[in-house]
Motif scaffolding. Structure first.
Motif, short mmCIF file in Angstrom:
data_model
loop_
_atom_site.label_atom_id
_atom_site.label_comp_id
_atom_site.label_asym_id
_atom_site.label_seq_id
_atom_site.Cartn_x
_atom_site.Cartn_y
_atom_site.Cartn_z
N ARG A 77 0.90 -1.15 0.10
CA ARG A 77 -0.02 -0.07 0.07
C ARG A 77 0.98 1.29 -0.10
N MET A 78 0.09 2.47 -0.18
CA MET A 78 0.86 3.70 -0.13
C MET A 78 0.18 4.68 1.00
N ALA A 79 1.21 5.25 1.48
CA ALA A 79 0.49 6.39 2.72
C ALA A 79 0.61 7.65 1.89
N ALA A 80 -0.49 8.63 2.01
CA ALA A 80 -0.24 9.68 1.47
C ALA A 80 -0.69 11.00 2.52
N LEU A 81 0.10 11.98 2.37
CA LEU A 81 -0.13 13.03 3.09
C LEU A 81 -0.29 14.53 2.41
N MET A 90 -6.83 25.61 3.25
CA MET A 90 -6.96 25.44 1.99
C MET A 90 -7.51 23.95 1.78
N ASP A 91 -8.28 23.94 0.66
CA ASP A 91 -8.53 22.65 0.35
C ASP A 91 -7.42 21.89 -0.47
N ILE A 92 -6.96 20.81 -0.16
CA ILE A 92 -6.29 19.88 -1.22
C ILE A 92 -6.96 18.48 -1.24
N SER A 93 -6.86 18.00 -2.66
CA SER A 93 -7.32 16.70 -2.74
C SER A 93 -6.65 15.86 -3.47
N LEU A 94 -6.96 14.71 -3.56
CA LEU A 94 -6.15 13.58 -3.92
C LEU A 94 -7.16 12.82 -4.81
N VAL A 95 -6.97 12.41 -6.02
CA VAL A 95 -7.55 11.43 -6.85
C VAL A 95 -7.13 10.12 -7.00
N PHE A 96 -7.84 9.08 -6.66
CA PHE A 96 -7.06 7.83 -6.80
C PHE A 96 -7.65 7.25 -8.21
N GLY A 97 -6.81 6.47 -8.99
CA GLY A 97 -7.44 6.22 -10.06
C GLY A 97 -6.47 5.23 -11.12
#
Length: 97
Positions: A77-81, A90-97
């Motif tokens: 797996r991967m951990a994301a920060l 602020m808004d920060i988003s991450l899209v998995f795909g």
């Protein structure tokens, strides 16, 4: 602690854990708040810090004050920060795909 807000304490500790840094207290554990202790004892973030693969996170995205760090884990797996390097919310988003 050190003039950091509770949110800043959480972000600071999360970044150190993502970087697989040695974790040492810079405060007196006898007088730390319950809130600070809860950050330092969070099992999910400690597991990322102590992952047996032992790799550091890499910054994979930066735009303005927003950055995203990713760390591979031993189980594949991967951990994301998602990290706000600024002082304003602020808004920060991450899209998995």
């Amino acid at each position: 602690v050190g003039g950091l807000t509770h949110t800043e304490q959480k972000a600071h500790f999360a970044l150190w854990c993502m970087l697989a840094s040695p974790l040492m207290l810079g405060n007196d554990p006898r007088t730390m708040s319950k809130a600070t202790l809860s950050i330092l004892k969070a099992p999910e973030i400690l597991a990322i810090s102590q992952d047996p693969l032992g790799l550091q996170a890499k910054k994979v995205y930066k735009e303005g004050q927003a950055s995203i760090w990713v760390k591979p884990l031993a189980d594949g797996r991967m951990a994301a920060l998602l990290f706000n390097e600024g002082s304003e919310p602020m808004d920060i988003s991450l899209v998995f795909g």
